[in-house]
Design a protein around this motif. Sequence first.
Motif, PDB file in Angstrom:
ATOM      1  N   ASN A  28       0.863  -1.173   0.000  1.00 60.41           N
ATOM      2  CA  ASN A  28       0.000   0.000   0.000  1.00 60.41           C
ATOM      3  C   ASN A  28       0.905   1.231   0.000  1.00 60.41           C
ATOM      4  OD1 ASN A  28      -1.778   2.119   0.502  1.00 60.41           O
ATOM      5  ND2 ASN A  28      -3.136   0.839   1.730  1.00 60.41           N
ATOM      6  N   TRP A  29       1.067   1.829  -1.181  1.00 56.74           N
ATOM      7  CA  TRP A  29       2.011   2.929  -1.351  1.00 56.74           C
ATOM      8  C   TRP A  29       1.513   4.238  -0.734  1.00 56.74           C
ATOM      9  CZ3 TRP A  29       6.564   1.151  -2.533  1.00 56.74           C
ATOM     10  CH2 TRP A  29       6.672  -0.023  -3.279  1.00 56.74           C
ATOM     11  N   ASP A  30       0.311   4.232  -0.191  1.00 55.21           N
ATOM     12  CA  ASP A  30      -0.126   5.393   0.599  1.00 55.21           C
ATOM     13  C   ASP A  30       0.646   5.474   1.908  1.00 55.21           C
ATOM     14  OD1 ASP A  30      -2.030   6.293  -1.201  1.00 55.21           O
ATOM     15  OD2 ASP A  30      -3.640   5.077  -0.336  1.00 55.21           O
ATOM     16  N   PHE A  31       1.217   4.343   2.333  1.00 50.41           N
ATOM     17  CA  PHE A  31       1.892   4.278   3.627  1.00 50.41           C
ATOM     18  C   PHE A  31       3.377   3.944   3.519  1.00 50.41           C
ATOM     19  CE2 PHE A  31      -2.578   3.377   4.215  1.00 50.41           C
ATOM     20  CZ  PHE A  31      -2.916   4.095   5.360  1.00 50.41           C
TER      21      PHE A  31
ATOM     22  N   LYS B 262       5.168  -3.810  10.370  1.00 53.90           N
ATOM     23  CA  LYS B 262       4.365  -3.278   9.266  1.00 53.90           C
ATOM     24  C   LYS B 262       4.065  -4.336   8.196  1.00 53.90           C
ATOM     25  CE  LYS B 262       4.472   0.964  10.867  1.00 53.90           C
ATOM     26  NZ  LYS B 262       5.222   2.012  10.180  1.00 53.90           N
TER      27      LYS B 262
ATOM     28  N   SER C  51      -6.316  -1.284   4.249  1.00 53.98           N
ATOM     29  CA  SER C  51      -6.538  -0.268   5.287  1.00 53.98           C
ATOM     30  C   SER C  51      -5.244   0.400   5.732  1.00 53.98           C
ATOM     31  CB  SER C  51      -7.216  -0.900   6.504  1.00 53.98           C
ATOM     32  OG  SER C  51      -6.315  -1.760   7.192  1.00 53.98           O
ATOM     33  N   GLY C  52      -4.109  -0.221   5.437  1.00 53.85           N
ATOM     34  CA  GLY C  52      -2.830   0.315   5.876  1.00 53.85           C
ATOM     35  C   GLY C  52      -2.416  -0.134   7.259  1.00 53.85           C
ATOM     36  N   LYS C  53      -3.229  -0.978   7.902  1.00 54.87           N
ATOM     37  CA  LYS C  53      -2.824  -1.503   9.212  1.00 54.87           C
ATOM     38  C   LYS C  53      -1.484  -2.204   9.093  1.00 54.87           C
ATOM     39  CE  LYS C  53      -4.364  -4.489  13.001  1.00 54.87           C
ATOM     40  NZ  LYS C  53      -5.475  -5.312  13.557  1.00 54.87           N
TER      41      LYS C  53
ATOM     42  N   PRO D  54       0.906  -2.289   5.856  1.00 54.78           N
ATOM     43  CA  PRO D  54       0.948  -1.844   4.458  1.00 54.78           C
ATOM     44  C   PRO D  54       1.716  -2.768   3.514  1.00 54.78           C
ATOM     45  CG  PRO D  54       2.375  -0.490   5.824  1.00 54.78           C
ATOM     46  CD  PRO D  54       1.621  -1.371   6.759  1.00 54.78           C
TER      47      PRO D  54
ATOM     48  N   GLY E 275      -8.230   0.822  -1.674  1.00 51.87           N
ATOM     49  CA  GLY E 275      -6.883   0.325  -1.910  1.00 51.87           C
ATOM     50  C   GLY E 275      -6.376   0.606  -3.308  1.00 51.87           C
TER      51      GLY E 275
ATOM     52  N   VAL F 102      -2.680   0.179  -3.770  1.00 51.12           N
ATOM     53  CA  VAL F 102      -2.076  -1.114  -3.455  1.00 51.12           C
ATOM     54  C   VAL F 102      -1.705  -1.786  -4.781  1.00 51.12           C
ATOM     55  CG1 VAL F 102      -2.398  -3.389  -2.427  1.00 51.12           C
ATOM     56  CG2 VAL F 102      -3.420  -1.369  -1.341  1.00 51.12           C
TER      57      VAL F 102
END
Length: 360
Positions: free
Chosen positions: A158-161, A181, A233-235, A237, A256, A259
Amino acid sequence: MRAMLAVVVTVALLGCAQAWADGAWDEVVRAANAEGEVSVHGGPGAMFHRILVDGFQAAYPHIKVDFNGLSGRDAIPKIVRERAAGIYSLDVYNGGTSSILQALKPIGAFEPLRPAFLLPEVLDDKAWLGGLDAGWIDSDKKYVMGFEATVTPMLSVNWDFVSHDQLKTYDDLMKPEFAGKIVWDDPRLPGQGVSTAQRFLVNYGADWLKRLFAKQKITYIANPRQLAEWVVSGKYPIGIGLAPQELQPFQQQGLGKNVSAFLYPLAHPSLEYGYGTVSMLSHAPHPDAAKVYINWLMSRAGQREWIKTGENSRRLEVPIATPETAAQPGVVYVAEQNEENLSTRQQAEAIAKASIPAGP
């Protein structure tokens, strides 16, 4: 004149062979319609049910598909117990191979598959990547056929995180910032998780794999859907062994979106069949319907349905579903699910069991 006669005879013989094949196929279809049912094990989830049932039912409406979408972790012990009790409820097994080769092949659960291949398009070597026989997974080359060809990604991120600058190689997984992570499909169990551990082992060695297990406070889970949800969800990533089919429903809902697979070149890249294999069970309760189903699945029509999973087919005239995971010309791949490579899978599993504390 003799040459012309030879050509005429050859054409006549080919015509007779085709007529025989058509007649034999029509006879099997009639018998299958009379049986009226085929019992199929396939991948878990609604997507596999839709792909493995609906397309077949449209083509053969008189044959009902009794579909079992249990995970192989649950389905295989059930099949073993049933057969020990003399119960033969399953005709066709579609799914991952390592577990069935270890658990079902030794108890004689499979029927030789080649006699079930009846359609000329199934038998056509030119239609298959590497030829039809390149898909045999068992060492006997007679029981389990792979029809998929996917270069399966090891990680989904998940590249948001996670920054692309943080994660450039697999060695970067050892960085302190990724401790806690990472979530991993449990590599102590059959499935995508142990396949990924096997790939790490083959490419980076046992010590590297042990360090990854020991160092990064990884969460291990035997619920593929939950794994996908946590990455979305990034819990956690970084997901190791995340099945693309589990991610697909989230992304279809607009979740996502960032992702994606992390693809980094390996010295020994692996070509996976994933769920894309087929076997015919011995003592099949509906043997003719099983043959019809197997030929449909291996046909152009069946493989056009299969690529809706997002995985690529070995059939060359079927469109590529996912270009980034397609086999590349000239690349030598390790067929990690083949029976001769089971030893490295078992070694990876043993390392995981020894390295990961008992419990969740």
